[in-house]
Design an enzyme around this catalytic site. Structure first.
Site, PDB file in Angstrom:
ATOM      1  CB  CYS A   1      -1.131  -0.028   1.514  1.00 53.72           C
ATOM      2  SG  CYS A   1      -1.826   1.481   1.086  1.00 53.72           S
TER       3      CYS A   1
ATOM      4  CG  HIS B   1      -2.976  -3.455   3.178  1.00 51.24           C
ATOM      5  ND1 HIS B   1      -2.361  -3.378   4.332  1.00 51.24           N
ATOM      6  CD2 HIS B   1      -4.044  -2.667   2.609  1.00 51.24           C
ATOM      7  CE1 HIS B   1      -2.282  -1.754   3.979  1.00 51.24           C
ATOM      8  NE2 HIS B   1      -3.188  -1.777   3.754  1.00 51.24           N
TER       9      HIS B   1
ATOM     10  CD  GLU C   1      -0.507  -6.035   6.234  1.00 53.16           C
ATOM     11  OE1 GLU C   1      -0.601  -4.746   5.879  1.00 53.16           O
ATOM     12  OE2 GLU C   1      -0.035  -6.030   4.607  1.00 53.16           O
TER      13      GLU C   1
END
Length: 230
Positions: free
Chosen positions: A86, A203, A205
């Site tokens: 990002c 994302h 994660e």
């Protein structure tokens, strides 16, 4: 394999990345402050999402000049691994470590949603163990995620298999939006020509812990770890 997550003023996904790598994937992971000049022996550098320096100029344009970025650039130029997610992706394009630019979303709105992406190649470190026919559900949260590059650059990216991910439909839902931000060629992530620097807007994660209801992001980190630690 030692991971380092760079923390800039305004980063808000740094702890998410640390938790995903250290708790979710069981790897050593430390935080690196933006004013540092030492990568502390980290093998793999991660630039997290957020709003570094408030995004008051262009996203990533100020962070590109943070002291630690001198070390990150040197690390990358020596063949070391770097990945931006990002805002981290935006920083890498501003630093010239990745081609292209991230512009305002086509709808001029901030987008926060689950999207689907597919690997465009299995010849990049984060995609080598992925299924090219599978649509991976990964969250996005950005206002400037529209990937843009000139025709020559786009052709080089395609010819050299540097396009890492493309936005996709959910194969089970034909009504799913294919391109959530207007990115050229539906690009969601790319690599550099040497294929040791990677950037993606979604994302992964945020899709590692089962408690979050989605673990599709694990496959990306598993792909990195399987080949780096081999």
């Amino acid at each position: 394999m030692k991971f380092g997550v760079v923390v800039f003023p305004g980063s808000n996904c740094d702890q998410d990345l640390v938790d995903a790598i250290s708790v979710g994937m069981g790897q050593e992971c430390i935080k690196l402050w933006h004013k540092d000049h030492d990568l502390q022996g980290c093998d793999f550098i991660l630039l997290p999402g957020g709003f570094s320096y408030g995004d008051y100029l262009r996203s990533g344009a100020i962070s590109r000049f943070s002291p630690i970025m001198q070390e990150v650039v040197q690390h990358a130029n020596k063949g070391g691994y770097v990945m931006g997610i990002c805002n981290g992706f935006q920083i890498l394009t501003e630093a010239g470590l990745l081609p292209g630019a991230l512009l305002r979303n086509a709808n001029q709105k901030f987008i926060c949603d689950n999207v689907y992406i597919k690997p465009a190649t299995t010849n990049l470190l984060p995609t080598r163990l992925l299924d090219m026919d599978k649509a991976y559900k990964i969250p996005v949260a950005h206002g400037e995620g529209r990937y843009h590059a000139d025709k020559e650059t786009l052709k080089r990216l395609e010819d050299n298999e540097q396009i890492m991910f493309k936005y996709s439909s959910n194969v089970a839902d034909t009504h799913e939006i294919y391109n959530i931000n207007g990115s050229l060629l539906n690009i969601a992530g790319v690599s550099n020509e040497q294929k040791n620097v990677f950037g993606m807007m979604p994302h992964p994660e945020r899709a590692v812990d089962p408690e979050l209801g989605n673990t599709d992001g694990r496959a990306i980190f598993e792909s990195i770890l399987n080949l780096v630690n081999a």
